[in-house]
Motif scaffolding. Structure first.
Motif, PDB file in Angstrom:
ATOM      1  N   GLU A 227      -6.759   3.581 -16.510  1.00 42.92           N
ATOM      2  CA  GLU A 227      -6.960   5.024 -16.393  1.00 42.92           C
ATOM      3  C   GLU A 227      -5.778   5.797 -16.973  1.00 42.92           C
ATOM      4  O   GLU A 227      -5.950   6.816 -17.656  1.00 42.92           O
ATOM      5  N   ALA A 228      -4.559   5.293 -16.712  1.00 46.98           N
ATOM      6  CA  ALA A 228      -3.368   5.972 -17.221  1.00 46.98           C
ATOM      7  C   ALA A 228      -3.338   5.953 -18.749  1.00 46.98           C
ATOM      8  O   ALA A 228      -3.044   6.962 -19.397  1.00 46.98           O
ATOM      9  N   LEU A 229      -3.658   4.773 -19.329  1.00 46.83           N
ATOM     10  CA  LEU A 229      -3.668   4.669 -20.787  1.00 46.83           C
ATOM     11  C   LEU A 229      -4.752   5.542 -21.401  1.00 46.83           C
ATOM     12  O   LEU A 229      -4.573   6.153 -22.466  1.00 46.83           O
ATOM     13  N   GLY A 230      -5.909   5.604 -20.699  1.00 46.71           N
ATOM     14  CA  GLY A 230      -6.997   6.444 -21.197  1.00 46.71           C
ATOM     15  C   GLY A 230      -6.595   7.912 -21.268  1.00 46.71           C
ATOM     16  O   GLY A 230      -6.927   8.618 -22.226  1.00 46.71           O
TER      17      GLY A 230
ATOM     18  N   ASP B  20      -5.955  -3.327  -9.094  1.00 46.35           N
ATOM     19  CA  ASP B  20      -4.933  -2.316  -9.399  1.00 46.35           C
ATOM     20  C   ASP B  20      -4.746  -2.133 -10.898  1.00 46.35           C
ATOM     21  O   ASP B  20      -4.205  -1.108 -11.348  1.00 46.35           O
ATOM     22  N   LEU B  21      -5.174  -3.111 -11.697  1.00 44.88           N
ATOM     23  CA  LEU B  21      -5.033  -2.985 -13.147  1.00 44.88           C
ATOM     24  C   LEU B  21      -5.850  -1.830 -13.697  1.00 44.88           C
ATOM     25  O   LEU B  21      -5.547  -1.291 -14.766  1.00 44.88           O
TER      26      LEU B  21
ATOM     27  N   THR C  47       9.640  -9.223  -3.393  1.00 41.04           N
ATOM     28  CA  THR C  47       9.102 -10.073  -2.341  1.00 41.04           C
ATOM     29  C   THR C  47       7.887  -9.487  -1.645  1.00 41.04           C
ATOM     30  O   THR C  47       6.961 -10.212  -1.271  1.00 41.04           O
ATOM     31  N   TYR C  48       7.852  -8.169  -1.474  1.00 37.94           N
ATOM     32  CA  TYR C  48       6.833  -7.569  -0.608  1.00 37.94           C
ATOM     33  C   TYR C  48       5.831  -6.664  -1.309  1.00 37.94           C
ATOM     34  O   TYR C  48       4.805  -6.330  -0.718  1.00 37.94           O
ATOM     35  N   VAL C  49       6.116  -6.229  -2.507  1.00 40.07           N
ATOM     36  CA  VAL C  49       5.188  -5.327  -3.195  1.00 40.07           C
ATOM     37  C   VAL C  49       4.354  -6.133  -4.178  1.00 40.07           C
ATOM     38  O   VAL C  49       4.889  -6.773  -5.080  1.00 40.07           O
ATOM     39  N   HIS C  50       3.031  -6.107  -3.990  1.00 40.76           N
ATOM     40  CA  HIS C  50       2.126  -6.926  -4.805  1.00 40.76           C
ATOM     41  C   HIS C  50       1.007  -6.065  -5.387  1.00 40.76           C
ATOM     42  O   HIS C  50       0.477  -5.175  -4.723  1.00 40.76           O
TER      43      HIS C  50
ATOM     44  N   LEU D  77       0.828  -1.212   0.000  1.00 42.51           N
ATOM     45  CA  LEU D  77       0.000   0.000   0.000  1.00 42.51           C
ATOM     46  C   LEU D  77       0.856   1.253   0.000  1.00 42.51           C
ATOM     47  O   LEU D  77       0.475   2.273  -0.608  1.00 42.51           O
ATOM     48  N   MET D  78       1.992   1.229   0.673  1.00 41.52           N
ATOM     49  CA  MET D  78       2.902   2.380   0.649  1.00 41.52           C
ATOM     50  C   MET D  78       3.388   2.641  -0.775  1.00 41.52           C
ATOM     51  O   MET D  78       3.402   3.791  -1.246  1.00 41.52           O
TER      52      MET D  78
END
Length: 404
Positions: A397-400, A391-392, A383-386, A357-358
């Motif tokens: 939104e970014a591509l739009g 989230d896709l 290992t820790y960022v998922h 989340l960070m």
């Protein structure tokens, strides 16, 4: 120069061919060592003599040794684990238990690839001794860990000239795909923390979901590790202590300097895993207030209990001052999650949740990694960022925006 290969005749008339080779000095005693070879034919003796002399001159000759696998592992473990934490040392010992059971009494120079293959088969079918039903098979992760430790030990034995080659490297480990850690969304975290507000250990649960390890939370002490800073002094505007309205983010801190861990059923206090694990984390007003509330609560409990109260100095204690057991803490996290109505995750996945989340909130990975006490940002990322399926939509939104 006389021929080093001597013809000898045994009592029964059988002819043999024998030679003696100087194989250097014993590394322990310094005494000169010789080895005698005997063959049926002079041709065989000549071939072996030339080969042995060449190896001795090149320094590649392997002196015969009766050192068993178990004996060698004793010495190897002493060096391999010298600077490791107690829990890491136990991990090494546990990984090599199957080796000791199956190959411990075998001279290390006689171990073959087939011996290790048979050990792997036994591990996969009947090697479990604890952590489940004894006599059942171990999982691929356990087998891979054992093979990895054994390969490292045999590699050192090869470098020391005790064995000619590392036969453990020839054994293919079983395939293993680690399960992806589950995490909470920010809404699930909020639901949990809302429920935790009514729990006396609200501050501890909040620190867990701020990314601290279980041992780090349980290892915190009031005097040495918690600093409330000016939060504990009277503010200028309202002229009260512990003023939430005047709190400046980061005023209070927790200093991670030790961990409370469980090793072979014993609770131990150990230093952080590495130098990076020593860190001072600034707190927001919610965490600082929760810690203050817990401190006040413990003072009330101490008065109520009286002389029977245990003044351990630790932050996370029960109603009579005793530090809570690590396993109880993990179990209680699960019980509280159920009451909060959120999906069940294990305690350590709270750390995965916090760091993920960070990163999603835009915190640079270098800061996320330092917050976690990691030595490498790549390790934190892998290992820790998922990312979740939800989230896709961020990508959509970014591509739009880019193509709109």
């Amino acid at each position: 120069m006389s021929d080093p290969i001597k013809k000898i005749t045994l009592k029964d008339g059988t002819v043999r061919y024998r030679f003696v080779v100087d194989i250097g000095r014993d590394p322990e005693t310094g005494k000169r060592q010789q080895k005698t070879f005997t063959f049926d034919t002079k041709r065989e003796a000549r071939a072996e003599y030339d080969k042995t002399r060449h190896k001795v001159n090149e320094g590649t000759y392997i002196r015969p040794s009766n050192t068993t696998v178990g004996e060698y592992l004793d010495g190897w473990l002493e060096g391999a684990t010298r600077n490791l934490r107690v829990s890491s040392k136990r991990s090494y010992r546990d990984a090599l238990r199957p080796v000791r059971e199956q190959l411990g009494a075998t001279p290390i120079q006689r171990v073959t690839k087939a011996d290790i293959e048979r050990m792997v088969t036994w591990m996969e079918t009947a090697g479990r001794r604890r952590g489940g039903k004894p006599g059942t098979g171990l999982g691929p992760r356990s087998v891979r860990l054992t093979l990895g430790r054994l390969t490292a030990a045999f590699e050192m034995a090869t470098l020391e000239g005790l064995v000619a080659r590392n036969v453990a490297k020839l054994v293919k480990p079983p395939k293993y795909k680690p399960a992806k850690p589950d995490t909470w969304s920010k809404d699930e975290v909020r639901l949990f923390l809302l429920k935790a507000k009514d729990d006396r250990l609200d501050a501890a649960w909040r620190l867990t979901l701020y990314g601290l390890r279980r041992g780090e939370v349980l290892g915190l002490r009031w005097d040495e590790d918690v600093d409330f800073g000016t939060f504990a002094t009277q503010c200028g505007k309202h002229e009260v202590k512990w003023c939430v309205d005047c709190y400046v983010e980061g005023t209070a801190t927790v200093h991670v300097q030790q961990a409370c861990v469980l090793v072979e059923g014993k609770v131990l206090i150990v230093p952080p895993k590495s130098e990076n694990g020593f860190r001072k984390l600034p707190l927001d007003v919610a965490a600082a207030s929760a810690l203050h509330t817990l401190k006040v609560k413990q003072a009330e409990e101490k008065l109520a209990v009286g002389e029977g109260y245990v003044s351990s100095g630790y932050v996370v204690v029960d109603e009579v001052g005793e530090p809570v057991h690590p396993e109880w803490y993990s179990d209680e996290f699960g019980r509280l999650s159920k009451r909060a109505g959120v999906k069940r995750i294990v305690l350590h996945e709270g750390r995965h949740t916090a760091l993920s989340l960070m990163e999603k909130a835009g915190v640079p990975i270098s800061i996320v990694s330092k917050w976690a006490g990691h030595y490498d940002t790549a390790f934190t990322y892998s290992t820790y960022v998922h990312a979740s399926d939800e989230d896709l939509h961020t990508g959509t939104e970014a591509l739009g925006k880019l193509y709109g």
